[in-house]
Write a protein that holds these residues in place. Structure first.
Motif, mmCIF file in Angstrom:
data_model
loop_
_atom_site.group_PDB
_atom_site.id
_atom_site.type_symbol
_atom_site.label_atom_id
_atom_site.label_comp_id
_atom_site.label_asym_id
_atom_site.label_seq_id
_atom_site.Cartn_x
_atom_site.Cartn_y
_atom_site.Cartn_z
ATOM 1 N N ARG A 163 0.829 -1.206 0.000
ATOM 2 C CA ARG A 163 0.000 0.000 0.000
ATOM 3 C C ARG A 163 0.865 1.258 0.000
ATOM 4 O O ARG A 163 0.561 2.240 -0.680
ATOM 5 C CB ARG A 163 -0.920 -0.010 1.216
ATOM 6 C CG ARG A 163 -1.874 1.190 1.266
ATOM 7 C CD ARG A 163 -2.793 1.123 2.466
ATOM 8 N NE ARG A 163 -3.631 -0.074 2.437
ATOM 9 C CZ ARG A 163 -4.509 -0.399 3.384
ATOM 10 N NH1 ARG A 163 -4.630 0.390 4.448
ATOM 11 N NH2 ARG A 163 -5.232 -1.485 3.292
ATOM 12 N N LEU A 164 1.962 1.231 0.767
ATOM 13 C CA LEU A 164 2.856 2.394 0.800
ATOM 14 C C LEU A 164 3.493 2.641 -0.559
ATOM 15 O O LEU A 164 3.673 3.787 -0.972
ATOM 16 C CB LEU A 164 3.934 2.188 1.866
ATOM 17 C CG LEU A 164 3.475 2.322 3.319
ATOM 18 C CD1 LEU A 164 4.602 1.946 4.271
ATOM 19 C CD2 LEU A 164 2.987 3.734 3.618
ATOM 20 N N TRP A 171 0.973 4.376 -2.603
ATOM 21 C CA TRP A 171 0.907 5.788 -2.221
ATOM 22 C C TRP A 171 2.104 6.548 -2.794
ATOM 23 O O TRP A 171 1.966 7.665 -3.287
ATOM 24 C CB TRP A 171 0.910 5.918 -0.689
ATOM 25 C CG TRP A 171 -0.397 5.534 -0.059
ATOM 26 C CD1 TRP A 171 -1.531 5.117 -0.675
ATOM 27 C CD2 TRP A 171 -0.672 5.536 1.351
ATOM 28 N NE1 TRP A 171 -2.520 4.855 0.238
ATOM 29 C CE2 TRP A 171 -2.020 5.106 1.500
ATOM 30 C CE3 TRP A 171 0.056 5.835 2.493
ATOM 31 C CZ2 TRP A 171 -2.633 4.991 2.734
ATOM 32 C CZ3 TRP A 171 -0.548 5.720 3.730
ATOM 33 C CH2 TRP A 171 -1.874 5.313 3.846
ATOM 34 N N TRP A 172 3.278 5.934 -2.696
ATOM 35 C CA TRP A 172 4.491 6.585 -3.213
ATOM 36 C C TRP A 172 4.367 6.821 -4.710
ATOM 37 O O TRP A 172 4.713 7.897 -5.206
ATOM 38 C CB TRP A 172 5.694 5.702 -2.911
ATOM 39 C CG TRP A 172 6.961 6.206 -3.557
ATOM 40 C CD1 TRP A 172 7.746 7.222 -3.127
ATOM 41 C CD2 TRP A 172 7.559 5.696 -4.750
ATOM 42 N NE1 TRP A 172 8.809 7.393 -3.982
ATOM 43 C CE2 TRP A 172 8.723 6.471 -4.988
ATOM 44 C CE3 TRP A 172 7.249 4.668 -5.635
ATOM 45 C CZ2 TRP A 172 9.553 6.245 -6.074
ATOM 46 C CZ3 TRP A 172 8.069 4.444 -6.727
ATOM 47 C CH2 TRP A 172 9.209 5.226 -6.935
ATOM 48 N N GLY A 175 1.656 7.201 -6.400
ATOM 49 C CA GLY A 175 0.687 8.274 -6.615
ATOM 50 C C GLY A 175 1.290 9.641 -6.363
ATOM 51 O O GLY A 175 1.100 10.577 -7.162
ATOM 52 N N LEU A 176 2.019 9.774 -5.251
ATOM 53 C CA LEU A 176 2.668 11.057 -4.960
ATOM 54 C C LEU A 176 3.689 11.401 -6.042
ATOM 55 O O LEU A 176 3.797 12.565 -6.459
ATOM 56 C CB LEU A 176 3.357 10.988 -3.596
ATOM 57 C CG LEU A 176 2.461 10.981 -2.362
ATOM 58 C CD1 LEU A 176 3.285 10.718 -1.110
ATOM 59 C CD2 LEU A 176 1.717 12.300 -2.232
ATOM 60 N N SER A 216 7.022 11.972 -0.700
ATOM 61 C CA SER A 216 7.141 10.614 -1.226
ATOM 62 C C SER A 216 8.378 9.908 -0.657
ATOM 63 O O SER A 216 8.385 8.683 -0.518
ATOM 64 C CB SER A 216 7.212 10.650 -2.755
ATOM 65 O OG SER A 216 8.470 11.131 -3.209
ATOM 66 N N VAL A 226 7.317 8.395 2.542
ATOM 67 C CA VAL A 226 6.427 7.253 2.337
ATOM 68 C C VAL A 226 7.201 6.014 1.900
ATOM 69 O O VAL A 226 6.941 4.897 2.365
ATOM 70 C CB VAL A 226 5.342 7.613 1.295
ATOM 71 C CG1 VAL A 226 4.522 6.378 0.915
ATOM 72 C CG2 VAL A 226 4.427 8.698 1.845
#
Length: 862
Positions: free
Chosen positions: A412-413, A416-417, A419-420, A450, A453
């Motif tokens: 998940r991280l 997120w990374w 996406g950022l 990022s 993250v």
């Protein structure tokens, strides 16, 4: 709550005073820089406004070319006064002189010279300035072209009286002038801190090599005349390239020129506050771990979760208030210390002299910045306070409770990374397309986020290989260290992210400086190379030297050993599409295509461009100007000149660093024809093959040194001169960088030491089953070093990428210069070594604490 603060918090914070001081320090450093930068930014603009009002005096309108740094024909003053709406028009010429003390040595004093028509009745009185002199002396000033009026302050500082002779360095060389009177400290005589002189306009034009030109015409309107209507009428009688506007609009022009630099300073100071937030968050989290028994006891005695939460926020409020007040108290004197550094940086970048006479302190704004610091501390502490107040008190007393919440899964991280990262790339693309600093700051912030993250997934991915390596080289101590490092990837990720951010910040600023240095070195070695460069000693505000008369070139050509002399003239105040750009005028030899290095022309062919440039039909554009206004090879650029609009064909695009927003490069004769400018800033001397440059340099100083204040440099000296100015331009950033690194490293040290405190029970059990002190110490040092190495590796990677983004994208919008990217590997290695040394130090400190603790106390389970 006050009772709890007194009875509980005071004792706890005193026992943990190191971490309490770290919170106060984190807030104080961030607040200090924000207050200092804000004060200097406001004070510079306030100084501009004050100076412009003093210079403008009672003028309702001002006639200038662009923003007033380029002169225009003096005869246009007659067209200004033709209408009934004008009560008076006052032409003025401006420039700088270097005041020479006795013995022709430099005094360091730069006189700001104003030339006005002393024949006109009450010419100075219009500006609120009065002469302290005899009528005979004033009459002499109109006859003798070598007459000057000094401010009373300058005269007092140098023990000068009316009738004394002074020597100044000017475009005409070293000239002796007679002091015909003194200026009372009123009107524009107060501008520039009183370092002001006045001459009759004809004398000033001769001395500054601006004969027949003026820099501005101040207009006083008749009674009951609307300034907007008058401006339209006057504009109709003048060439379309001249602008008629109010003095307030000129202040806005200068404010827009420096806005990007001030935005960068504000962004750096905010970055320091963000670093403070990170330190505060980590420090309050680790402090909460040490205070778990006390907080659990309070819960068992009847304190509610909400009460504990509010108590911890109240503690943060108190510490934040202390830090913010300390930051404000230090920020004001720091602003005075940084004022010279910041205005010097701005002078180098924008080629202007920036006034700074006093700090413009706004009480309400200062209070707002203090409150922002307090809010920062409370916000950063709220996460640990919420987590701490929600834990089960019995579980806290038994031990083994982690105050830091568990992180989401690595998968998940990583999402997120990604996406950022995607959003930050889009932001940088938008910055490049729309030349938007806001988009760049947004993208930079997301990219930094990022890094935080991705730190935890990075730690998790390295678990297996690092564990094998530690087990192989460290034995049992290495295996225990690896188990501790990778047992909680989120906790290790927090620490490695902090290390990575420190290295990223350091690498960005170091790479910016190196990229500027190397780009300028290539520029001078490849294009403007010469055996010797000759220029005035003084500058016009930045690196560009004060103009000299073009006749100096003729005198140089006559010196034995000189084979050829080429000239360069730079104008920094040209306006193109409401943007302040530069004009660089070069003589024939500097357009010789054979001297241009391969790849220098980003567009166009140097051999094809040469004929058009020497013939006065074409121009080269800097990369920044070409990109900013979408001008390319084959296009036509229209430039406003004192004699009208001049159209030039774009015959090439090349790197150039005359102006922060781009420049045009054209032939010397074009500047002479359209701008009526014959002066030069630099003369590039080629020495005959049989001559020694050092010997020729000595001849130049001997033969011309008695009449001119000259700087004669060989190539290595020229590069050293510009390198020093680059260091000056980035000096304030180095100060910001140093403060960020100091605070963040202190936070990392605290984090690494606190990890051992969390593991006191585990280490106690390990000792109970047979581990000796040496093995225990080795394990702790291995753990701290491993965390430091992971942080360094992550930091070097993110620093390389971030530095490239800043140099190639963000820096171009912040300051406008398009420089080639050069990674500061040496500086990055130095900072990496510093972090590793701090990690080792932290490991040894933590290990010392671990081996000193009592065994039974370490394993006690209540």
């Amino acid at each position: 709550m006050l009772s709890l603060l007194r009875q509980i918090s005071l004792g706890q914070l005193s026992a943990l005073r190191g971490r309490a001081l770290l919170v106060i320090g984190g807030v104080a450093v961030g607040t200090t820089l924000i207050v200092a930068v804000d004060l200097v930014n406001r004070s510079v603009l306030d100084g501009f406004e004050t100076r412009m009002r003093e210079i403008a005096g009672p003028a309702d309108l001002t006639v200038q070319l662009g923003i007033g740094e380029i002169g225009f024909p003096e005869e246009l003053a007659e067209a200004v006064t033709d209408g009934d709406e004008v009560a008076a028009a006052v032409p003025m010429v401006r420039g700088t002189l270097e005041f020479l003390a006795a013995g022709e040595s430099a005094s360091g004093l730069i006189l700001h010279l104003f030339g006005v028509d002393l024949v006109a009745e009450q010419a100075l009185a219009r500006y609120g300035t009065r002469l302290v002199t005899e009528r005979r002396e004033a009459s002499e000033a109109l006859i003798d072209i070598r007459s000057i009026f000094l401010s009373a302050r300058v005269a007092a500082d140098h023990a000068l009286s009316v009738g004394d002779e002074i020597r100044v360095s000017s475009a005409r060389g070293i000239v002796a002038l007679t002091v015909r009177g003194l200026l009372e400290p009123q009107g524009f005589a107060r501008a520039y801190g009183g370092d002001v002189a006045v001459m009759d306009i004809a004398a000033a034009q001769w001395l500054l090599d601006k004969e027949g030109r003026v820099d501005q015409i101040d207009v006083l309107l008749a009674d009951d005349v609307d300034p907007a209507v008058a401006a339209a009428r006057i504009s109709g009688r003048l060439p379309e390239t001249l602008r008629v506007s109010s003095p307030e609009i000129h202040l806005a022009d200068y404010a827009s020129v420096v806005s990007s630099f001030q935005a960068m300073l504000s962004a750096l100071s905010l970055l320091c506050l963000v670093t403070g937030i990170y330190v505060i968050y980590n420090t309050t989290t680790t402090a909460a771990i040490q205070r778990t028994p006390t907080m659990a006891e309070l819960r068992l005695l009847g304190a509610s979760r909400g009460m504990l939460y509010r108590l911890m926020l109240a503690e943060s409020f108190v510490l934040g208030a202390l830090g913010s007040l300390l930051g404000a108290a230090v920020g004001v004197p720091l602003a005075r210390l940084l004022a010279g550094t910041i205005t010097g940086s701005m002078g180098v970048i924008f080629q202007l002299r920036f006034p700074f006479e006093h700090l413009a302190v706004d009480g309400a704004r200062l209070a707002g910045l203090i409150l922002a610091g307090v809010a920062t501390a409370v916000f950063a502490s709220a996460f640990a306070a919420r987590r701490m107040s929600a834990l089960d008190p019995l579980a806290q007393l038994r031990g083994g409770v982690d105050v830091v919440p568990s992180a989401p899964s690595s998968r998940r991280l990583v999402l997120w990374w990604a996406g950022l990262l995607a959003v930050s790339i889009v932001a940088f693309v938008l910055e490049d397309l729309y030349h938007s600093i806001a988009w760049g700051n947004f993208g930079s912030t997301l990219w930094n986020a990022s890094v935080i993250v991705i730190a935890t997934p990075t730690v998790a991915a390295l678990a297996s290989p690092v564990t094998r390596a530690l087990s192989r080289f460290g034995g049992a101590a290495g295996r225990v260290a690896a188990a501790s490092v990778f047992r909680a990837p989120a906790r290790t990720g927090v620490t490695t992210a902090a290390i990575a951010l420190i290295l990223t910040i350091a690498t960005i600023l170091s790479s910016l400086v190196l990229s500027c240095r190397e780009s300028l070195r290539s520029y001078f070695e490849g294009v403007l190379r010469a055996d010797l460069t000759v220029s005035a000693v003084t500058t016009e505000g930045g690196w560009l030297e004060t103009p000299l008369s073009r006749s100096v070139a003729t005198e140089l050509e006559a010196i034995e050993g000189v084979a050829a002399v080429e000239t360069a003239r730079g104008l920094s105040g040209q306006v193109y599409r409401n943007t302040r750009i530069g004009v660089l005028a070069l003589s024939d030899g500097l357009f010789d295509a054979r001297r241009v290095p391969d790849g220098w022309h980003r567009q166009g062919d140097p051999f094809e461009a040469q004929d058009a440039l020497v013939g006065g039909r074409g121009t080269l554009l800097s990369e920044s100007l070409s990109d900013r206004f979408d001008l390319n090879l084959g296009d036509v650029i229209e430039l406003d000149s004192p004699r009208g609009v001049v159209d030039l064909d774009v015959v090439g695009v090349v790197p150039d660093y005359l102006s922060d927003r781009g420049s045009v490069i054209l032939h010397r004769d074009v500047l002479s024809q359209w701008w009526s400018d014959e002066s030069v800033n630099r003369l590039l001397v080629s020495v005959a093959p049989s001559a020694d440059p050092a010997v020729v340099r000595g001849r130049i100083l001997r033969e011309l040194g008695s009449r001119y204040r000259l700087k004669v440099l060989e190539l290595r000296d020229l590069l050293a001169y510009h390198t020093g100015l680059i260091d000056e331009a980035f000096a304030v950033m180095n100060s910001v960088q140093l403060l960020i690194v100091i605070v963040a490293i202190a936070g990392i040290l605290d984090l690494l030491v606190s990890r051992i405190v969390e593991r006191r029970r585990e280490l106690g059990v390990w000792r109970l089953i047979g581990a000796n002190r040496r093995m225990l110490r080795s394990s702790v040092v291995f753990e701290a070093t491993t965390i430091g190495v992971i942080g360094v590796v992550l930091g070097l990677f993110t620093g390389l990428v971030t530095a490239w983004l800043w140099v190639r994208v963000h820096f171009r919008e912040l300051l406008g210069y398009y420089v080639d990217f050069h990674f500061a590997g040496g500086a990055a290695a130095w900072y990496a070594l510093l972090v590793l040394v701090m990690s080792l130090l932290a490991g040894h400190l933590a290990a010392s604490g671990a081996v000193r603790q009592q065994l039974l106390e370490a394993i006690r389970d209540e």
